[in-house]
Design a protein around this motif. Structure first.
Motif, mmCIF file in Angstrom:
data_model
loop_
_atom_site.group_PDB
_atom_site.id
_atom_site.type_symbol
_atom_site.label_atom_id
_atom_site.label_comp_id
_atom_site.label_asym_id
_atom_site.label_seq_id
_atom_site.Cartn_x
_atom_site.Cartn_y
_atom_site.Cartn_z
ATOM 1 N N GLU A 84 -0.007 -49.824 12.555
ATOM 2 C CA GLU A 84 0.237 -48.554 11.976
ATOM 3 C C GLU A 84 1.749 -48.845 11.086
ATOM 4 O OE1 GLU A 84 -0.160 -45.103 14.310
ATOM 5 O OE2 GLU A 84 -2.490 -45.470 14.634
ATOM 6 N N LEU A 85 2.386 -49.406 11.456
ATOM 7 C CA LEU A 85 3.918 -49.657 10.949
ATOM 8 C C LEU A 85 3.454 -50.564 9.974
ATOM 9 C CD1 LEU A 85 6.893 -48.834 11.286
ATOM 10 C CD2 LEU A 85 7.090 -51.006 12.156
ATOM 11 N N ILE A 86 2.751 -51.531 10.067
ATOM 12 C CA ILE A 86 2.353 -52.506 9.055
ATOM 13 C C ILE A 86 1.584 -51.718 7.811
ATOM 14 C CG2 ILE A 86 0.851 -54.349 8.308
ATOM 15 C CD1 ILE A 86 1.714 -55.674 11.250
ATOM 16 N N PHE A 114 12.335 -46.255 13.272
ATOM 17 C CA PHE A 114 13.289 -45.659 14.295
ATOM 18 C C PHE A 114 12.754 -45.120 15.697
ATOM 19 C CE2 PHE A 114 15.651 -42.183 16.212
ATOM 20 C CZ PHE A 114 17.071 -42.391 15.969
ATOM 21 N N LEU A 115 11.636 -44.507 15.394
ATOM 22 C CA LEU A 115 10.618 -43.987 16.496
ATOM 23 C C LEU A 115 10.247 -45.357 17.379
ATOM 24 C CD1 LEU A 115 8.685 -41.120 15.014
ATOM 25 C CD2 LEU A 115 10.594 -41.142 16.744
ATOM 26 N N MET A 116 9.732 -46.554 16.619
ATOM 27 C CA MET A 116 9.134 -47.802 17.207
ATOM 28 C C MET A 116 10.371 -48.394 18.288
ATOM 29 S SD MET A 116 6.024 -48.769 16.519
ATOM 30 C CE MET A 116 5.725 -50.434 16.201
ATOM 31 N N HIS A 117 11.442 -48.458 17.682
ATOM 32 C CA HIS A 117 12.647 -48.975 18.516
ATOM 33 C C HIS A 117 12.872 -48.182 19.613
ATOM 34 C CE1 HIS A 117 13.626 -52.274 15.640
ATOM 35 N NE2 HIS A 117 13.751 -51.399 14.586
ATOM 36 N N LEU A 118 12.876 -46.681 19.192
ATOM 37 C CA LEU A 118 12.995 -45.888 20.593
ATOM 38 C C LEU A 118 11.877 -46.037 21.659
ATOM 39 C CD1 LEU A 118 15.318 -43.835 21.051
ATOM 40 C CD2 LEU A 118 13.830 -42.077 20.281
#
Lengths: 265, 258
Positions: free
Chosen positions: A118-120, B8-12
């Motif tokens: 999803e980030l990609i 930011f949320l992914m890192h968290l």
């Protein structure tokens, strides 16, 4: 369409010496040695073609891929991919290509792979419908249903490689560069990856250029091979052609070993 | 900005995977900076003032530097660990993505354990803001906010410079720590105590004094010119050469690949 014409690349490698004072002096002046990584490399790959790019370690395969991806600038020569020069128009260019570096992951280690996907999607600004269609299709083909919610660190190497490939294809690239996609995989995973690449090329017409040391990859996938050694293109032809020249009964491994020997690389 | 929030949320999410380690790291960061705070307190048990600054007055400058550094480090962590990012291929991945490179490095690494140090600074602020004897007018509050924001950006700029050096060399990078870690450590005292030459250097070359010493004088009412109140803003000019240097390093990286 990929067109390389007379591409040259020379690396300047600093000679390193130990000791603090030398290290400090090295900040200002250094001795270098020059290594010619690519010499006058030219080839053309048409849309929808599948090409195996082979050669021994250090021959210049990765350098060529990096140039085609826009990561490196060559010293001379031209490279035209879908009408663009990769290093001059980086953002527009990379939107249309997908890259898998077999030994380096682009997945987030500690979160479920679907979160990485999803980030990609957001990085590429892929619209929701395209993303969903691609994801569903790729997950189906590569049989990834059960592992979508698993963090990358818990995946086996084969599962992770399949996820890497999915991650590189979510934005509908026209060209896919695969740098050693089957390295370290077990037999089942290798077959799955090969079968998938074949279908991708056949059904979507994606241009595929792959480097590998596994000759069965080449036999299974590509009709055309480009052989590079010491920075020079030594051979550009079909596998059948190559087979005709090779001693009778030789398998792909032996054929390539014979080639390396013949060209003394 | 939206994408930054997603990173930011992914890192968290990633860092919360290891909850125990996460909280101990925060605690550790807090304790380490607490030791620095203690050494400052001991100093003032022996002396009433340092170069005309009282304990509480010094603490304002200390907390500004501490908070600026830890926030700069938390968000700019990618630049702080840049040699590793270059080495392990993460940077090549950034180059094949259709987004701004600096943004990707910035969003690619965040380290929330730095909140421990930031928390320390916040605790000091809570104590010192009512006890410093500063008359908190609206301008002064604004000046304090500017000190923190611009301090964060200035440390961030220093990390960018540090990162840019790693395009050229992998040796001798430690000297940059004089300005980053050194800036934080020495920033616990107002920069004027180190003498005129150091102060001049920290004003015109690496403008750390513009976010600490000069606005502090304004907060304490020793200088009334608004130039002192807005000094932190001028420090931001430093970011321009930082980014130019990074661009230069990047173009070199693309032609050398190492």
């Amino acid at each position: 369409m990929i067109e390389l014409n007379g591409v040259n690349k020379t690396f300047r490698i600093a000679k390193r010496q130990g000791g603090f004072s030398r290290a400090f002096r090295a900040l200002f002046s250094r001795e270098y040695e020059y290594i010619r990584a690519l010499k006058n490399v030219s080839f053309t790959v048409n849309d929808g073609e599948m090409v195996g790019y082979i050669g021994p370690n250090g021959a210049g395969k990765s350098t060529t891929i990096k140039i085609m991806c826009g990561v490196l600038n060559p010293d001379g020569g031209t490279c035209n991919i879908n009408g663009r020069t990769p290093w001059k128009n980086r953002v527009a260019h990379v939107r249309e290509i997908g890259v898998v570096f077999g030994q380096r992951s682009q997945l987030w280690w500690d979160v479920p792979v679907v979160d990485s996907f999803e980030l990609i999607r957001d990085i590429y600004k892929t619209d929701a419908a395209t993303y969903k269609r691609n994801l569903d299709e790729l997950v189906e083909l590569l049989e990834l249903h059960e592992i979508l919610k698993t963090p990358a660190r818990s995946l086996s190497l084969g599962q992770r490689m399949r996820c890497e490939i999915v991650a590189s294809l979510l934005h509908d690239p026209k060209i896919l560069f695969l740098d050693e996609p089957t390295i370290g995989l077990d037999a089942v995973s290798k077959l799955a990856v090969r079968q998938f690449i074949k279908r991708l090329n056949a059904e979507r017409g994606t241009t595929v250029l792959l480097t590998t040391h596994d000759m069965q990859d080449i036999e299974a996938l590509t009709e055309r091979i480009i052989l590079i050694g010491k920075g020079q293109i030594l051979l550009d032809g079909s596998l059948t052609q190559l087979k005709a020249e090779a001693p009778k009964g030789a398998n792909a491994e032996e054929m390539v070993a014979a080639l390396y020997k013949e060209y003394a690389i | 900005m939206n994408l930054y929030m997603k990173f930011f949320l992914m890192h968290l999410k990633s860092q919360m995977q290891y909850k125990v380690s996460f909280f101990f790291n925060i605690l550790g960061q807090f304790l380490v900076s607490f030791a620095v705070f203690m050494s400052l307190s001991f100093l003032f048990m022996l002396f009433d003032d340092v170069e005309g600054f009282t304990y509480q007055e010094v603490l304002i400058g200390f907390a500004v530097m501490m908070l600026g550094f830890s926030l700069g480090e938390m968000f700019g962590r990618g630049f702080d660990t840049f040699p590793r990012i270059l080495g392990n291929g993460t940077f090549d991945r950034a180059l094949v993505r259709p987004r701004n490179i600096i943004f990707q490095v910035l969003a690619g690494t965040m380290d929330f354990t730095r909140l421990g140090r930031a928390a320390q600074a916040v605790v000091v602020f809570v104590y010192v803001i009512p006890n410093s004897g500063v008359d908190w007018t609206l301008t002064r509050v604004m000046t304090l906010v500017l000190m923190i924001v611009c301090g964060t950006l200035l440390f961030f700029g220093l990390f960018v410079v540090y990162a840019s050096f790693s395009f050229f060399t992998v040796e001798g990078l430690e000297f940059m720590n004089i300005f980053t870690d050194g800036g934080r450590e020495h920033g616990r005292l107002p920069f004027s105590v180190y003498g005129e030459n150091v102060l001049r250097f920290l004003t015109y070359v690496i403008p750390l004094a513009l976010v600490q010493y000069y606005p502090l004088l304004f907060l304490l009412g020793r200088e009334t010119s608004l130039l002192y109140a807005f000094a932190p803003v001028f420090a931001l000019l430093f970011l321009i050469p930082c980014f130019v240097f990074f661009r230069f390093g990047l173009s070199r990286y693309k032609s050398t690949g190492s």
